[in-house]
Design an enzyme around this catalytic site. Structure first.
Site, PDB file in Angstrom:
ATOM      1  CG  ASN A 181      14.966   9.622 -17.141  1.00 31.72           C
ATOM      2  OD1 ASN A 181      15.588   9.310 -16.093  1.00 31.72           O
ATOM      3  ND2 ASN A 181      16.020   9.675 -18.134  1.00 31.72           N
ATOM      4  CD  GLU A 278      25.867   7.408 -14.927  1.00 31.39           C
ATOM      5  OE1 GLU A 278      25.946   8.383 -15.958  1.00 31.39           O
ATOM      6  OE2 GLU A 278      26.525   6.636 -14.673  1.00 31.39           O
ATOM      7  CB  CYS A 312      20.370  11.121 -19.846  1.00 28.92           C
ATOM      8  SG  CYS A 312      20.733   9.242 -19.465  1.00 28.92           S
ATOM      9  CD  GLU A 415      19.409  17.048 -20.552  1.00 29.27           C
ATOM     10  OE1 GLU A 415      19.433  17.579 -19.513  1.00 29.27           O
ATOM     11  OE2 GLU A 415      19.495  15.736 -20.366  1.00 29.27           O
ATOM     12  CD  GLU A 492      24.123   4.746 -12.422  1.00 27.88           C
ATOM     13  OE1 GLU A 492      23.445   5.044 -13.224  1.00 27.88           O
ATOM     14  OE2 GLU A 492      23.916   4.810 -11.151  1.00 27.88           O
TER      15      GLU A 492
HETATM   16  N1  LIG Z   1      23.420  10.448 -17.235  1.00 26.15           N
HETATM   17  C1  LIG Z   1      22.166   9.572 -16.687  1.00 26.15           C
HETATM   18  O1  LIG Z   1      22.262   8.344 -16.632  1.00 26.15           O
HETATM   19  C2  LIG Z   1      20.793  10.182 -16.623  1.00 26.15           C
HETATM   20  C3  LIG Z   1      19.645   9.523 -16.385  1.00 26.15           C
HETATM   21  C4  LIG Z   1      18.540   9.853 -16.328  1.00 26.15           C
HETATM   22  C5  LIG Z   1      18.428  11.490 -16.228  1.00 26.15           C
HETATM   23  N2  LIG Z   1      19.461  12.361 -16.312  1.00 26.15           N
HETATM   24  C6  LIG Z   1      19.241  13.746 -16.213  1.00 26.15           C
HETATM   25  O2  LIG Z   1      18.308  14.188 -15.307  1.00 26.15           O
HETATM   26  C7  LIG Z   1      17.583  15.357 -15.608  1.00 26.15           C
HETATM   27  C8  LIG Z   1      16.163  15.127 -15.621  1.00 26.15           C
HETATM   28  O3  LIG Z   1      15.805  14.514 -14.269  1.00 26.15           O
HETATM   29  P1  LIG Z   1      15.048  15.602 -12.956  1.00 26.15           P
HETATM   30  O4  LIG Z   1      14.165  16.497 -13.425  1.00 26.15           O
HETATM   31  O5  LIG Z   1      14.644  14.549 -12.168  1.00 26.15           O
HETATM   32  O6  LIG Z   1      16.747  15.909 -12.524  1.00 26.15           O
HETATM   33  P2  LIG Z   1      16.836  16.852 -11.084  1.00 26.15           P
HETATM   34  O7  LIG Z   1      18.294  17.405 -10.974  1.00 26.15           O
HETATM   35  O8  LIG Z   1      15.563  17.982 -11.079  1.00 26.15           O
HETATM   36  O9  LIG Z   1      16.408  15.833  -9.925  1.00 26.15           O
HETATM   37  C9  LIG Z   1      16.840  14.635  -9.665  1.00 26.15           C
HETATM   38  C10 LIG Z   1      16.784  14.385  -8.366  1.00 26.15           C
HETATM   39  O10 LIG Z   1      17.686  15.087  -7.512  1.00 26.15           O
HETATM   40  C11 LIG Z   1      16.772  15.506  -6.192  1.00 26.15           C
HETATM   41  N3  LIG Z   1      17.323  16.699  -5.953  1.00 26.15           N
HETATM   42  C12 LIG Z   1      17.024  17.771  -6.452  1.00 26.15           C
HETATM   43  N4  LIG Z   1      17.608  18.835  -5.596  1.00 26.15           N
HETATM   44  C13 LIG Z   1      18.423  18.271  -4.751  1.00 26.15           C
HETATM   45  C14 LIG Z   1      19.403  18.501  -3.843  1.00 26.15           C
HETATM   46  N5  LIG Z   1      19.526  20.041  -3.726  1.00 26.15           N
HETATM   47  N6  LIG Z   1      19.836  17.718  -3.079  1.00 26.15           N
HETATM   48  C15 LIG Z   1      19.699  16.479  -3.246  1.00 26.15           C
HETATM   49  N7  LIG Z   1      18.792  16.095  -4.197  1.00 26.15           N
HETATM   50  C16 LIG Z   1      18.076  17.031  -4.902  1.00 26.15           C
HETATM   51  C17 LIG Z   1      15.469  15.589  -6.963  1.00 26.15           C
HETATM   52  O11 LIG Z   1      14.342  15.426  -5.974  1.00 26.15           O
HETATM   53  C18 LIG Z   1      15.557  14.201  -7.835  1.00 26.15           C
HETATM   54  O12 LIG Z   1      15.220  13.006  -7.057  1.00 26.15           O
HETATM   55  C19 LIG Z   1      18.051  15.363 -17.171  1.00 26.15           C
HETATM   56  O13 LIG Z   1      18.946  16.475 -17.212  1.00 26.15           O
HETATM   57  C20 LIG Z   1      18.685  14.181 -17.514  1.00 26.15           C
HETATM   58  O14 LIG Z   1      19.510  14.211 -18.528  1.00 26.15           O
HETATM   59  C21 LIG Z   1      20.699  11.605 -16.358  1.00 26.15           C
HETATM   60  C1  LIG Z   2      17.985   2.803 -21.346  1.00 27.13           C
HETATM   61  N1  LIG Z   2      18.426   4.004 -22.067  1.00 27.13           N
HETATM   62  C2  LIG Z   2      17.364   4.170 -22.928  1.00 27.13           C
HETATM   63  C3  LIG Z   2      19.672   3.916 -22.721  1.00 27.13           C
HETATM   64  C4  LIG Z   2      18.298   4.948 -20.923  1.00 27.13           C
HETATM   65  C5  LIG Z   2      19.414   5.091 -20.007  1.00 27.13           C
HETATM   66  C6  LIG Z   2      19.278   5.863 -18.875  1.00 27.13           C
HETATM   67  C7  LIG Z   2      19.266   7.551 -19.212  1.00 27.13           C
HETATM   68  O1  LIG Z   2      18.418   8.219 -19.200  1.00 27.13           O
END
Ligand SMILES: NC(=O)c1ccc[n+]([C@@H]2O[C@H](COP(=O)([O-])OP(=O)(O)OC[C@H]3O[C@@H](n4cnc5c(N)ncnc54)[C@H](O)[C@@H]3O)[C@@H](O)[C@H]2O)c1
Ligand SMILES: C[N+](C)(C)CCCC=O
Length: 518
Positions: A181, A278, A312, A415, A492
């Site tokens: 994202n 995260e 997120c 979510e 972070e």
């Molecule tokens: N808290 C935050 O800062 C934050 C920010 C952005 C997104 N998110 C969360 O991310 C999710 C959406 O992103 P997504 O669909 O890319 O998430 P995801 O967990 O499917 O994938 C994230 C990353 O992990 C890798 N990955 C997948 N399986 C793995 C494994 N077994 N070992 C190591 N790496 C692996 C993927 O290739 C990708 O690069 C949502 O739940 C969102 O809330 C959190």
């Molecule tokens: C900059 N924002 C919009 C708060 C996103 C933080 C990273 C989470 O997805």
């Protein structure tokens, strides 16, 4: 790097082109042919025999490039390069590291438009938002460059003139694993504190958005980091697992979903490696009847529709005090319907395409399920086909507001990660706090009220890592960001993140004789 399918004028500085009303690229015009892996200072192709993944352009549904997932050999080469670079970089002073990082920030500034455009092409978000993401990445690098020279230990006096001191030392090779994202921003939010502390990094972007992390790698290289300091390996879960399990990796910083975060933690635990996680959220936004309604409506839109709702920290459970519910809903629906959806590279667009067809289908299925469970669609929630023929294969939907929601509905519990806001009425402060905290997640939360005492009282009781009073979804890089409960571990941004990318060594210095018991 780009093969332009449309005929374009010779590349002039982006600002000049924009001033002339000419975009540097347009949706549907880009094909990426250069390799997307990068280690030891160069772009690299992936393994000779690998099944390539196709990467699509969300705005059009066209093929953008082929992804070559890295296997054990490539992962090992990248980690080796990072280990070598760590040897040089960790011995440089903070001031020396800062100088290189500031240069990287300058390069990002000069390439702002180019990076933002590629982020749009690969992710589907609007160019207006993509520019802000690039700015956040640059600011993060500038901020940690500023902190690099401030890393210091402590001096502790002991009896007899003896003393101890602590040294803040880097960890070694850090792995960064990103979600799709905020591809460029995530790569910067992870690498900036890591590099400032003297670490090196191997970064794996999401296989859905592989394009801009390698631009960051080139920028760091151009700024003068040692070869191998910041590397990019492409791939999905197999490549990610290889990185987490590599014996020369000292730490894993992950952004993504809760289930993947749990797997990462498990893998890291085998080597007792520290993790930053995260993860996801299902954050509450509390709107009290004494709020400034105009700001509360703006806040609710910012809490739900940035990046097509794929954020997120989004406040997707919007609790509104009953007395102002009709007024609030009317205004929110009116403004949601006015959001301009379409070509994400157009200046006027406020909502672009979701990241992929499967993800769009998933978000739409949440809306269907909400209807079946008794929610009312107040607006949106349907797939959208822009009138421009080149966008017809893109992944668009109309932003959605759901009314008549109850706490037990799937749309309120899970979510969705799309542009779907659930509105829930409440009566009292105690009641809404209990309902807001009734989740295993705790990334963010928000409160709108004019009562300053209520604002701080409510925030004290909200179980979330980032709480907003009278605003939502702002993330200045100077302040820590991260989750409570299952939304994550570590932080972070902000000064505290230095602690997650460094370790303390304590040194005892004896000034007298050894007082031996033997
Ligand atoms: N808290 C935050 O800062 C934050 C920010 C952005 C997104 N998110 C969360 O991310 C999710 C959406 O992103 P997504 O669909 O890319 O998430 P995801 O967990 O499917 O994938 C994230 C990353 O992990 C890798 N990955 C997948 N399986 C793995 C494994 N077994 N070992 C190591 N790496 C692996 C993927 O290739 C990708 O690069 C949502 O739940 C969102 O809330 C959190
Ligand atoms: C900059 N924002 C919009 C708060 C996103 C933080 C990273 C989470 O997805």
């Amino acid at each position: 790097m780009l093969r332009r399918l449309a005929s374009l004028p010779l590349r002039r500085p982006a600002a000049a082109l924009l001033a002339a009303g000419v975009r540097c690229i347009s949706s549907g015009s880009v094909e990426i042919t250069l390799p997307l892996n990068f280690w030891a200072g160069k772009r690299r192709t992936g393994p000779e025999k690998c099944s390539k993944d196709i990467v699509y352009e969300p705005a059009t549904g066209r093929v953008l490039c082929q992804l070559e997932p890295c296997g054990a050999v490539e992962v090992d080469q990248a980690v080796k390069a990072a280990k070598l670079a760590f040897g040089y970089w960790s011995k440089m002073s903070g001031m020396e590291r800062a100088r290189v990082m500031i240069e990287a920030a300058h390069i990002i500034e000069s390439k702002r438009e180019e990076i933002a455009e590629m982020e749009v092409v690969n992710n589907g978000k609007s160019i207006t938002e993509a520019r802000l993401d690039v700015d956040s990445a640059r600011l993060c690098i500038e901020y940690y460059a500023g902190l690099a020279s401030t890393l210091a230990g402590q001096h502790v006096q002991l009896p007899g003139g003896s003393f101890a001191y602590t040294r803040r030392e880097p960890l070694g090779v850090c792995v960064g694993i990103g979600a799709w994202n905020y591809p460029f921003q995530i790569a910067a939010w992870k690498s900036a504190p890591a590099l400032a502390c003297g670490n090196s990094m191997v970064f794996k972007p999401s296989p859905v958005t592989p394009v801009t992390a390698v631009m960051l790698a080139e920028i760091y290289a151009k700024a003068g980091v040692p070869e191998g300091l910041f590397n990019v390996v492409q791939g999905g879960q197999e490549t990610g697992s290889l990185l987490c399990q590599h014996p020369d990796v000292a730490k894993v910083s992950f952004t993504g979903s809760v289930p993947t975060g749990q797997k990462i933690m498990e893998m890291a635990s085998k080597g007792v490696k520290p993790v930053t996680l995260e993860l996801g959220g299902k954050s509450p936004l509390l709107i009290f009847k004494d709020s400034d309604l105009e700001n509360a409506v703006r806040g609710a839109l910012m809490a739900n529709f940035l990046s097509q709702g794929q954020v997120c920290s989004n406040g997707t459970r919007v609790f509104v005090q009953k007395d102002i519910l009709p007024e609030f809903v009317k205004e929110v629906v009116k403004r949601t319907q006015a959001i301009e959806i379409g070509d994400p590279l157009l200046e006027s667009t406020r909502m672009g395409a979701l990241v992929s067809q499967p993800h769009l289908d998933k978000v739409l299925s949440f809306v269907d399920r909400a209807k079946k469970e008794g929610a009312t669609v107040l607006c949106g929630g349907e797939s959208y086909v822009p009138s421009d023929p080149k966008l017809r294969g893109g992944y668009y939907m109309t932003p959605c507001v759901l009314g008549n929601c109850t706490d037990d509905m799937t749309c309120v519990k899970e979510e969705i990660f799309g542009p779907v806001m659930s509105v829930l009425p409440f009566e009292t402060e105690d009641e809404v706090l209990q309902r807001a905290n009734d989740t295993s997640l705790g990334l963010a939360a928000g409160v709108f009220t004019r009562d300053v005492r209520r604002a701080h009282r409510v925030v004290e009781h909200l179980k979330a890592g980032s709480c907003f009073i009278n605003n939502y979804n702002i993330t200045p890089v100077e302040v820590p960001f991260g989750g409570f409960k299952m939304s994550g571990i570590g932080r972070e941004n902000g000064q505290v993140t230095i602690e997650f990318y460094s370790q303390l060594k304590t040194v005892f210095v004896e000034m007298g004789d050894v007082d031996s018991l033997f």
